[in-house]
Design an enzyme around this catalytic site. Structure first.
Site, PDB file in Angstrom:
ATOM      1  N   GLU A 189       0.971  -0.630   0.036  1.00 24.26           N
ATOM      2  CA  GLU A 189       0.009  -0.024   0.232  1.00 24.26           C
ATOM      3  C   GLU A 189       0.569   1.374   0.084  1.00 24.26           C
ATOM      4  O   GLU A 189       0.545   1.953   0.561  1.00 24.26           O
ATOM      5  CB  GLU A 189      -1.099   1.065   0.916  1.00 24.26           C
ATOM      6  CG  GLU A 189      -1.712  -1.625   1.535  1.00 24.26           C
ATOM      7  CD  GLU A 189      -2.800  -1.857   0.662  1.00 24.26           C
ATOM      8  OE1 GLU A 189      -2.531  -1.350   0.013  1.00 24.26           O
ATOM      9  OE2 GLU A 189      -3.261  -2.988   0.466  1.00 24.26           O
ATOM     10  N   ARG A 294       5.795   8.996  -6.629  1.00 22.89           N
ATOM     11  CA  ARG A 294       4.961   8.682  -7.471  1.00 22.89           C
ATOM     12  C   ARG A 294       4.208  10.283  -7.820  1.00 22.89           C
ATOM     13  O   ARG A 294       4.468  11.419  -8.000  1.00 22.89           O
ATOM     14  CB  ARG A 294       3.446   8.276  -7.409  1.00 22.89           C
ATOM     15  CG  ARG A 294       1.621   7.886  -7.964  1.00 22.89           C
ATOM     16  CD  ARG A 294       1.158   6.954  -7.188  1.00 22.89           C
ATOM     17  NE  ARG A 294       0.686   7.571  -6.138  1.00 22.89           N
ATOM     18  CZ  ARG A 294      -0.962   8.049  -6.300  1.00 22.89           C
ATOM     19  NH1 ARG A 294      -1.171   8.578  -8.035  1.00 22.89           N
ATOM     20  NH2 ARG A 294      -1.951   9.107  -5.731  1.00 22.89           N
ATOM     21  N   GLY A 311     -12.411   4.873 -18.601  1.00 29.40           N
ATOM     22  CA  GLY A 311     -14.063   5.304 -18.094  1.00 29.40           C
ATOM     23  C   GLY A 311     -14.178   6.497 -19.714  1.00 29.40           C
ATOM     24  O   GLY A 311     -15.287   6.585 -19.713  1.00 29.40           O
ATOM     25  N   ASP A 387      -1.625  -0.544  -9.869  1.00 28.99           N
ATOM     26  CA  ASP A 387      -1.420  -1.685  -9.907  1.00 28.99           C
ATOM     27  C   ASP A 387      -1.573  -3.108 -10.843  1.00 28.99           C
ATOM     28  O   ASP A 387      -2.005  -2.340 -11.938  1.00 28.99           O
ATOM     29  CB  ASP A 387      -2.867  -2.014  -8.896  1.00 28.99           C
ATOM     30  CG  ASP A 387      -2.989  -2.335  -6.924  1.00 28.99           C
ATOM     31  OD1 ASP A 387      -1.520  -1.854  -7.065  1.00 28.99           O
ATOM     32  OD2 ASP A 387      -3.941  -1.566  -6.568  1.00 28.99           O
ATOM     33  N   TRP A 440      -0.640   5.419   0.600  1.00 29.21           N
ATOM     34  CA  TRP A 440      -1.116   6.000  -1.367  1.00 29.21           C
ATOM     35  C   TRP A 440      -2.717   6.372  -1.332  1.00 29.21           C
ATOM     36  O   TRP A 440      -3.394   5.901  -2.141  1.00 29.21           O
ATOM     37  CB  TRP A 440      -0.322   5.933  -2.658  1.00 29.21           C
ATOM     38  CG  TRP A 440      -1.419   4.278  -2.507  1.00 29.21           C
ATOM     39  CD1 TRP A 440      -1.136   3.292  -1.655  1.00 29.21           C
ATOM     40  CD2 TRP A 440      -1.084   3.452  -4.221  1.00 29.21           C
ATOM     41  NE1 TRP A 440      -2.031   1.747  -3.057  1.00 29.21           N
ATOM     42  CE2 TRP A 440      -1.432   2.083  -3.365  1.00 29.21           C
ATOM     43  CE3 TRP A 440      -0.611   4.142  -4.781  1.00 29.21           C
ATOM     44  CZ2 TRP A 440      -1.073   1.586  -5.021  1.00 29.21           C
ATOM     45  CZ3 TRP A 440      -0.427   2.847  -6.345  1.00 29.21           C
ATOM     46  CH2 TRP A 440      -0.301   2.470  -5.899  1.00 29.21           C
ATOM     47  N   ASP A 504      -5.023  -7.485   2.657  1.00 28.34           N
ATOM     48  CA  ASP A 504      -5.988  -7.323   2.082  1.00 28.34           C
ATOM     49  C   ASP A 504      -7.151  -7.343   2.404  1.00 28.34           C
ATOM     50  O   ASP A 504      -8.232  -6.530   2.499  1.00 28.34           O
ATOM     51  CB  ASP A 504      -5.403  -9.046   1.246  1.00 28.34           C
ATOM     52  CG  ASP A 504      -4.279  -8.905  -0.038  1.00 28.34           C
ATOM     53  OD1 ASP A 504      -4.526  -7.903  -1.004  1.00 28.34           O
ATOM     54  OD2 ASP A 504      -3.830  -9.410   1.265  1.00 28.34           O
TER      55      ASP A 504
END
Length: 578
Positions: A189, A294, A311, A387, A440, A504
């Site tokens: 994470e 990032r 999208g 991811d 994050w 998770d």
């Protein structure tokens, strides 16, 4: 001459699901990811090479995922899954043909071909996905980084022994699968905690007394790991935009409860996500660890299902599925469309959108890096971490986008792709900084992994950590009383603790994505842990162990078979205590 460097970084991870269910939660998760993400990434990398390109991609593969992909039970399960999908597509095609639904028939035929080709691909590589990634790394086209062994959430685990075990197991597992030591790590994470007097957020034995904890970075440098990745707000402050909140309505509700308590750090303008820094929270002068940041400007273009490329109305909708086969036949249509309003998917129309999106993304990268070069006179780096499952699983056309971006950057020539370790060696950073605790998640806080819905999980984990350390310490201090039985049981105890500690479970509880499954899994590992620990205590006391209890331990060993290289000493003593 390039204006800067670009690193695509994909993080591949799934919790341990082998022998823990199939559908809707269980091995279907890893089969979906293998069919829609891992094999397609291998395919596009090899296509780029065949077309004469020189791609560079960084991919993190968590140790727990490595163990699953290399397990024969996964390979059997995956073949079964692919055949099941092929038959579902054939069933749908028959029905669409009967009803004269030409476009839906075409889509069903596409799915039959898609899964048939995946099966052929899987068999052609000897059913060894990990080895194919290893070959790409050995040939210089891929850099593989590691992760915490079971994706344990480093800042909230209560014992330094746990962080030590998560890190040492990762290094040992990486060497087993890839024949070398890892240079970098994706902290689970992207969550980091510096050294300080830490108090457990959930009371341990009714107390929350602070005690000195080592920083996450210390465990990395002690084990030869040179770099990790952080969110931009951890580097320089300012408002953080979480990577998950756009995809889960439950997180938006949770964030609403925490937002009033969130006060962003004032932005530090002297730090840039285009630069590499060194981090150290240890006072005794340990070698610092490098951090890559990032990129805050390009993230939403790929992450967001509402505002980003995924999208686009032409792309395949993730949520609407046709049962009983579970195949997807509808397009996004619009981000606000109800499932009933989704239009039929058109593959050609979707793929026609890829060049424009990839070109826009490549231009944005060049624009940002050009601006940095003009301002500083030096080449910066833009790090784009995601991811891996976003590419193919969440965003079905994502692997095509990945390929097109890498092609476009190489053809344009203004931006050079790079590996993180390569850039670290090239720049040789000297500036050592401090960064705060965070992740994050939205607001850089821990609220996704610690809130009113999942606080109970930490009580179980904290209790189990203490027991694991107590029994491991006994093992170290009593060499004459050791036995193979105790050793085997202790190794299984460590596995159950590490599986219980996976981040998770808290994430799935918070997002309501598979809440029942996550609660059940964590509870089962906790119960298994307690029963195995009781058996160990009886063996230590030289009591006769009930045959049923020992069979229970054996059954756990046969079910949760990962990490045969696990070392009890990791939990017995911190190698370099705070």
């Amino acid at each position: 001459m390039s204006v800067g460097r670009f690193a695509f970084v994909l993080h591949s991870h799934l919790p341990y699901v082998l022998s823990h269910g199939r559908w809707p939660h269980g091995t279907d998760w890893i089969c979906e990811a293998a069919a829609e993400t891992y094999l397609p990434i291998l395919r596009v990398m090899n296509e780029l090479l065949a077309e004469g390109y020189h791609p560079k991609l960084t991919i993190g593969i968590s140790p727990v995922l490595c163990e699953q992909l290399s397990d024969n039970s996964f390979k059997d399960e995956f073949v079964f899954y692919l055949n099941q999908k092929i038959h579902a597509a054939q069933h749908d095609a028959t029905e669409f043909h009967r009803h004269h639904e030409a476009n839906m028939l075409k889509n069903a035929q596409f799915w039959e071909s898609y899964y048939s080709n995946a099966l052929i691909h899987f068999n052609e590589i000897g059913q060894d996905i990990l080895y194919e990634f290893r070959k790409l790394q050995d040939d210089g086209h891929l850099e593989i980084i590691t992760c915490g062994a079971t994706h344990g959430y480093y800042p909230l685990l209560s014992r330094d022994e746990s962080l030590q075990a998560q890190t040492k197991a990762a290094v040992k597992n990486y060497d087993k699968h890839f024949g070398r030591r890892p240079k970098g790590i994706w902290l689970p994470e992207c969550a980091y905690r510096p050294r300080y007097e830490w108090a457990p957020p959930v009371p341990i034995d009714g107390q929350q007394k602070p005690y000195l904890r080592k920083g996450s970075d210390e465990f990395l440098t002690e084990n030869g790991i040179e770099f990790f990745i952080v969110d931009s707000a951890l580097l320089k402050g300012g408002k953080s935009i979480g990577v998950y909140i756009d995809r889960f309505d439950a997180l938006k509700l949770l964030w609403g409860q925490f937002e009033s308590q969130y006060h962003p750090r004032q932005e530090e303008t002297d730090k840039s996500p285009r630069e590499v820094y060194l981090v150290s929270s240890a006072p005794e002068g340990k070698k610092p660890t490098a951090i890559f940041t990032r990129d805050p400007d390009t993230g939403l273009l790929v992450w967001s299902g509402e505002h980003g490329y995924p999208g686009d109305g032409h792309y395949l909708d993730f949520h609407k599925k046709r049962f009983p086969g579970g195949l997807r036949y509808w397009a996004v249509t619009s981000a606000k469309s109800d499932l009933a309003d989704k239009v039929e998917y058109n593959l050609e129309g979707a793929l026609n959108r890829i060049p424009e999106n990839a070109s826009h993304f490549a231009d944005k990268i060049a624009e940002i890096l050009s601006g940095h070069q003009a301002e500083t006179g030096s080449e910066g780096i833009l790090v784009a971490p995601y991811d891996a499952e976003l590419f193919g699983h969440w965003w079905f056309e994502g692997p095509h986008f990945l390929k097109e971006v890498l092609k476009t950057l190489e053809k344009n020539g203004a931006v050079a792709t790079t590996f993180l370790s390569e850039h670290l060696e090239r720049t040789n950073p000297r500036k050592i900084i401090s960064i705060p605790e965070g992740s994050w998640g939205e607001g850089n806080h821990h609220y996704i992994w610690l809130n009113q819905h999942n606080a109970w999980t930490w009580r179980h984990i904290y209790e189990s950590e203490a027991t694991m350390c107590r029994l491991s310490k006994w093992w170290q201090e009593h060499p004459r009383e050791q036995s193979p039985q105790i050793h085997d049981a202790l190794k299984q105890l460590a596995r159950e603790l590490m599986l219980m500690s996976a981040s998770d479970w808290q994430f799935l509880i918070s997002t309501f994505a598979a809440r029942d499954y996550a609660e059940l899994r964590l509870t089962e590992h906790y119960q298994d842990f307690k029963r195995i620990a009781a058996v160990i205590d009886e063996l230590i006391a030289n009591k006769k162990v009930d045959s049923g209890d020992w069979q229970y331990v054996i059954d756990c060993m046969q079910r949760d078979t990962l990490f045969p290289e696990i070392d009890i000493s990791w939990f017995a003593k911190v190698e370099f205590p705070a």
